[in-house]
Scaffold this active site. Structure first.
Site, PDB file in Angstrom:
ATOM      1  N   HIS A   1       0.839  -1.206   0.000  1.00 53.34           N
ATOM      2  CA  HIS A   1       0.000   0.000   0.000  1.00 53.34           C
ATOM      3  C   HIS A   1       0.875   1.258   0.000  1.00 53.34           C
ATOM      4  CE1 HIS A   1      -2.832   2.975   1.894  1.00 53.34           C
ATOM      5  NE2 HIS A   1      -3.570   2.512   0.897  1.00 53.34           N
TER       6      HIS A   1
ATOM      7  N   ASP B   1      -6.167   1.560  -2.218  1.00 51.09           N
ATOM      8  CA  ASP B   1      -6.862   1.333  -0.956  1.00 51.09           C
ATOM      9  C   ASP B   1      -7.692   0.052  -0.976  1.00 51.09           C
ATOM     10  OD1 ASP B   1      -5.731   3.711  -0.133  1.00 51.09           O
ATOM     11  OD2 ASP B   1      -7.602   4.841  -0.105  1.00 51.09           O
TER      12      ASP B   1
END
Length: 117
Positions: free
Chosen positions: A48, A92
């Site tokens: 991420h 996300d």
């Protein structure tokens, strides 16, 4: 943005408390990040972080970008309408799905990053 990311995690993991559980986990979950991820969940956070880094290189502002998404049966899905919104939303959503598959190991919360990472 980070609030939407938190809500995506809640979508994928109902009952979770992302701002508490993931803000200081392993070497990469939370601000910054370095070294070798301590486990599968920490690897999700590194991926991420790297994705947000790529978004920044594309001229996007991932921590501030607002996007459209929905939650269906514990799966976050993006409905973004621009390049940056789509890219950040995908970062996300993929991370939230990754978190849902990874075990949460309490011993890796609030670790000494100087010695463990």
């Amino acid at each position: 943005n980070l609030i939407q990311f938190s809500n995506m995690i809640k979508c994928a993991i109902p009952g979770s408390r992302p701002l508490f559980q993931y803000a200081d986990y392993g070497c990469y979950c939370g601000p910054g990040g370095h070294g070798t991820p301590v486990d599968e969940l920490d690897r999700c956070c590194k991926i991420h972080d790297d994705c947000y880094g790529e978004a920044g290189k594309k001229g996007c502002f991932p921590k501030l970008t607002l996007y459209s998404w929905k939650c269906t049966e514990k799966v976050p899905t993006c409905n973004a309408k621009s390049r940056c919104k789509d890219f950040v939303c995908a970062c996300d959503a993929e991370a939230a799905k990754c978190f849902a598959k990874a075990p949460y190991i309490k011993e890796n919360y609030n670790i000494n990053t100087k010695t463990r990472c």
